[in-house]
Design an enzyme around this catalytic site. Sequence first.
Site, PDB file in Angstrom:
ATOM      1  N   HIS E  14       0.836  -1.198   0.000  1.00  0.00           N
ATOM      2  CA  HIS E  14       0.000   0.000   0.000  1.00  0.00           C
ATOM      3  C   HIS E  14       0.873   1.250   0.000  1.00  0.00           C
ATOM      4  O   HIS E  14       2.101   1.170  -0.010  1.00  0.00           O
ATOM      5  CB  HIS E  14      -1.005   0.004   1.180  1.00  0.00           C
ATOM      6  CG  HIS E  14      -0.453   0.392   2.520  1.00  0.00           C
ATOM      7  ND1 HIS E  14      -1.210   1.048   3.465  1.00  0.00           N
ATOM      8  CD2 HIS E  14       0.777   0.204   3.077  1.00  0.00           C
ATOM      9  CE1 HIS E  14      -0.490   1.242   4.549  1.00  0.00           C
ATOM     10  NE2 HIS E  14       0.716   0.751   4.350  1.00  0.00           N
ATOM     11  N   CYS E  33       6.092   6.525   4.060  1.00  0.00           N
ATOM     12  CA  CYS E  33       4.871   5.792   3.685  1.00  0.00           C
ATOM     13  C   CYS E  33       4.240   6.345   2.407  1.00  0.00           C
ATOM     14  O   CYS E  33       3.349   5.713   1.829  1.00  0.00           O
ATOM     15  CB  CYS E  33       3.827   5.854   4.802  1.00  0.00           C
ATOM     16  SG  CYS E  33       4.382   5.080   6.318  1.00  0.00           S
ATOM     17  N   HIS E  39       4.965   0.396  -0.596  1.00  0.00           N
ATOM     18  CA  HIS E  39       5.726  -0.477   0.300  1.00  0.00           C
ATOM     19  C   HIS E  39       4.717  -1.539   0.770  1.00  0.00           C
ATOM     20  O   HIS E  39       3.654  -1.667   0.163  1.00  0.00           O
ATOM     21  CB  HIS E  39       6.328   0.327   1.466  1.00  0.00           C
ATOM     22  CG  HIS E  39       5.328   0.922   2.384  1.00  0.00           C
ATOM     23  ND1 HIS E  39       4.573   2.044   2.052  1.00  0.00           N
ATOM     24  CD2 HIS E  39       4.889   0.559   3.608  1.00  0.00           C
ATOM     25  CE1 HIS E  39       3.757   2.334   3.043  1.00  0.00           C
ATOM     26  NE2 HIS E  39       3.924   1.442   4.006  1.00  0.00           N
ATOM     27  N   HIS E  41       3.409  -4.747   4.001  1.00  0.00           N
ATOM     28  CA  HIS E  41       3.445  -5.305   5.356  1.00  0.00           C
ATOM     29  C   HIS E  41       2.847  -6.711   5.380  1.00  0.00           C
ATOM     30  O   HIS E  41       2.056  -7.077   4.511  1.00  0.00           O
ATOM     31  CB  HIS E  41       2.604  -4.442   6.318  1.00  0.00           C
ATOM     32  CG  HIS E  41       3.069  -3.040   6.472  1.00  0.00           C
ATOM     33  ND1 HIS E  41       4.209  -2.705   7.150  1.00  0.00           N
ATOM     34  CD2 HIS E  41       2.561  -1.858   6.016  1.00  0.00           C
ATOM     35  CE1 HIS E  41       4.369  -1.386   7.136  1.00  0.00           C
ATOM     36  NE2 HIS E  41       3.383  -0.848   6.450  1.00  0.00           N
ATOM     37  N   ASP E  79      -5.120 -10.315   0.641  1.00  0.00           N
ATOM     38  CA  ASP E  79      -3.847 -11.030   0.672  1.00  0.00           C
ATOM     39  C   ASP E  79      -3.150 -11.017  -0.691  1.00  0.00           C
ATOM     40  O   ASP E  79      -3.765 -11.353  -1.710  1.00  0.00           O
ATOM     41  CB  ASP E  79      -4.080 -12.481   1.106  1.00  0.00           C
ATOM     42  CG  ASP E  79      -2.760 -13.188   1.350  1.00  0.00           C
ATOM     43  OD1 ASP E  79      -1.811 -12.556   1.842  1.00  0.00           O
ATOM     44  OD2 ASP E  79      -2.680 -14.391   1.028  1.00  0.00           O
ATOM     45  N   HIS E  80      -1.881 -10.609  -0.664  1.00  0.00           N
ATOM     46  CA  HIS E  80      -1.069 -10.516  -1.890  1.00  0.00           C
ATOM     47  C   HIS E  80      -1.708  -9.558  -2.892  1.00  0.00           C
ATOM     48  O   HIS E  80      -1.636  -9.762  -4.100  1.00  0.00           O
ATOM     49  CB  HIS E  80      -0.787 -11.903  -2.484  1.00  0.00           C
ATOM     50  CG  HIS E  80       0.284 -12.636  -1.723  1.00  0.00           C
ATOM     51  ND1 HIS E  80       0.068 -13.145  -0.467  1.00  0.00           N
ATOM     52  CD2 HIS E  80       1.583 -12.905  -2.004  1.00  0.00           C
ATOM     53  CE1 HIS E  80       1.189 -13.717  -0.026  1.00  0.00           C
ATOM     54  NE2 HIS E  80       2.127 -13.581  -0.934  1.00  0.00           N
ATOM     55  N   GLU E 126      -0.063  -3.935  12.083  1.00  0.00           N
ATOM     56  CA  GLU E 126       0.667  -3.617  10.855  1.00  0.00           C
ATOM     57  C   GLU E 126       2.153  -3.971  10.970  1.00  0.00           C
ATOM     58  O   GLU E 126       2.769  -4.422  10.015  1.00  0.00           O
ATOM     59  CB  GLU E 126       0.515  -2.125  10.554  1.00  0.00           C
ATOM     60  CG  GLU E 126       0.997  -1.730   9.176  1.00  0.00           C
ATOM     61  CD  GLU E 126       0.803  -0.249   8.931  1.00  0.00           C
ATOM     62  OE1 GLU E 126       0.099   0.102   7.984  1.00  0.00           O
ATOM     63  OE2 GLU E 126       1.351   0.579   9.699  1.00  0.00           O
TER      64      GLU E 126
END
Lengths: 137, 137, 137, 137, 137, 137
Positions: E14, E33, E39, E41, E79-80, E126
């Site tokens: 994100h 950010c 980037h 997490h 996810d992913h 996070e």
Amino acid sequence: MIYIERRERFSAAHQLYNPNWTEEQNEAVFGKCANQNFHGHNFEMIVTVKGEVNPDTGFVMNLTDLKEIIRTNVTDKLDHKNLNLDVDFLHGKMTSTENIAIEAWKIIAPKIAEHGATLHCIRLVETENNAVEYYGE
Amino acid sequence: MIYIERRERFSAAHQLYNPNWTEEQNEAVFGKCANQNFHGHNFEMIVTVKGEVNPDTGFVMNLTDLKEIIRTNVTDKLDHKNLNLDVDFLHGKMTSTENIAIEAWKIIAPKIAEHGATLHCIRLVETENNAVEYYGE
Amino acid sequence: MIYIERRERFSAAHQLYNPNWTEEQNEAVFGKCANQNFHGHNFEMIVTVKGEVNPDTGFVMNLTDLKEIIRTNVTDKLDHKNLNLDVDFLHGKMTSTENIAIEAWKIIAPKIAEHGATLHCIRLVETENNAVEYYGE
Amino acid sequence: MIYIERRERFSAAHQLYNPNWTEEQNEAVFGKCANQNFHGHNFEMIVTVKGEVNPDTGFVMNLTDLKEIIRTNVTDKLDHKNLNLDVDFLHGKMTSTENIAIEAWKIIAPKIAEHGATLHCIRLVETENNAVEYYGE
Amino acid sequence: MIYIERRERFSAAHQLYNPNWTEEQNEAVFGKCANQNFHGHNFEMIVTVKGEVNPDTGFVMNLTDLKEIIRTNVTDKLDHKNLNLDVDFLHGKMTSTENIAIEAWKIIAPKIAEHGATLHCIRLVETENNAVEYYGE
Amino acid sequence: MIYIERRERFSAAHQLYNPNWTEEQNEAVFGKCANQNFHGHNFEMIVTVKGEVNPDTGFVMNLTDLKEIIRTNVTDKLDHKNLNLDVDFLHGKMTSTENIAIEAWKIIAPKIAEHGATLHCIRLVETENNAVEYYGE
């Protein structure tokens, strides 16, 4: 040569009890682990594989394949099972973490070799304080 | 008012199986947890107590006392045991984490009250993904 | 050959300060660790032992014995202590994690040999970011 | 000889996608990791260094220096970055954990040698279940 | 009334970037950010549900059902993925952990109500240092 | 209303010793924590703040600001310090986790109010088994 590892988990019951011994001997050696009604743990199995990096993928071995090998052959057979009663490859063996790791090695090692990599280590964690590692020697 | 908490651990076997149901009903609701040979977990019980800080000690309650209350009355009775067969205060109950937390509350709450503090929460962690919390209401 | 490990914990105060150096040199090398009033950590000591599996027990060595060796000889002597002032086997030494691990090795290795196993590694974790490992070479 | 380790962390986006392959081949090998819009992880890099203990400090190497070497040369260049687009030492490479560990080794090893110690291992953890280790061979 | 919780995980990319602001404003508020290349997490979502214990099951709600609700409706969609580009229920929103938790609540709360229980909290982690909790008020 | 939290860490020495009591009383109540040469811990302080989400940022409060408030005012003053000797805001107080959390609240709460948010909880973790929480009431 690089090493990759994959963690899988299983929750199982077991007991440590040698049927060739008296109750007293079992109690003396295994203590509360000898409870004939069983106790249990959340086990973690960490499998480490070594090999060369494939330049097309950046992988030693696809972790999806490694995950499938571990689950299908070992952890699915141990999860929510009684290690003393339900698991064919542990029949007649003490279900210590040492023996579980050794038996898992025998099963997993040839499967990994089929993928062009080499099994390096099976680590089995029984509690936050206790673990074993087996390198197949 | 401040809250203090103490974590204790126990490793135990159990099964989730309702004897009033058919095998199929048990399988449908409890899945692999219904294994009649039992499975097991490393459980963590986190007990939270609330109260005023005693200015002489800086404590709500001595953690040594809290540890002893939890161990003597609950976790020593669950550790390396079969929750369905070996534990008097769980006899005849489904050994879900919900029920273990509720029964532990009934035992621990009055013991903590004797020390001038109030039981606030019993948290029971069954796996790294599953937990319950009970506030006694 | 298989490897088993046991984790024990201790909480201790220490300082890193070389009395042969000036205050400035100590500050330059050890920074805030040189505080003459001490600071402290929750340390984890993970002791790994190797050996053959005994077929009667499934064990390399009884973890109860390993736990007792570590506690009696090392961690009970370090827990809730000042490593610079209270611990005979660290007197006159820098109380770095490196030196604590090395001194613990000297004490534990012969005790483990008495049980027919071999000390393989002492791992000492000082914070979630810092650790040392010593293999006795 | 003793081993010291330092953990540093970075959060980054990446994708696993081989531009010489069709979409189907990428999907078949990399699955959801091939998402062209990227995904990401919190990575942990654990760097292990070996050497003799300096009797004046009790250190193999000052962890403050080791931390600075890792951050300045590697993790500051990866943190909150896109590993496929933003990182010069990864350009044109598959950004697998294997390759990140290998490239980090090339950068860090000579810097550590300047401090009289030897890089032993770079461990890179991608998720709680997946990790790699590289020993530079 | 008792509270049960289930942890699910997703790895995603994100960025935090407000398109109504200048580059300088974004840099000032979001720092690294704001990286336009994204980037990422490893996120953990812990969903807590409250209700009465069903005496036949010992459950507030079957954790298998809770797991399915979370995965199918939320974490499989994250996810992913790239949270800014790939996720319909986050379109046009800042992809802060606060907003992800709030949007997940809107989706999950009615699904849990269908099972006779009540959503109590969505916790979104996070990094090991940062998290949010939303109680739906 | 949503809750955000930030974890900071500090390593410190302390002792629990009431100077108005005899040695025997201190030993009886504080046990090994009364060691006059001090012991120590790695403490974790988790600060939870509540407020409305700002639609321009998606934030209750910028975590960078929250981190700075905690570090500058509290954890930098505790890290690598002796809590009994080196910390002005703890002078003359028992350095129990309860009291550290309460004193940290007094310092941090007004700083957070300046950012338009409200301090909700200070959680202080002393070991993996012991923690306190303070809600300011």
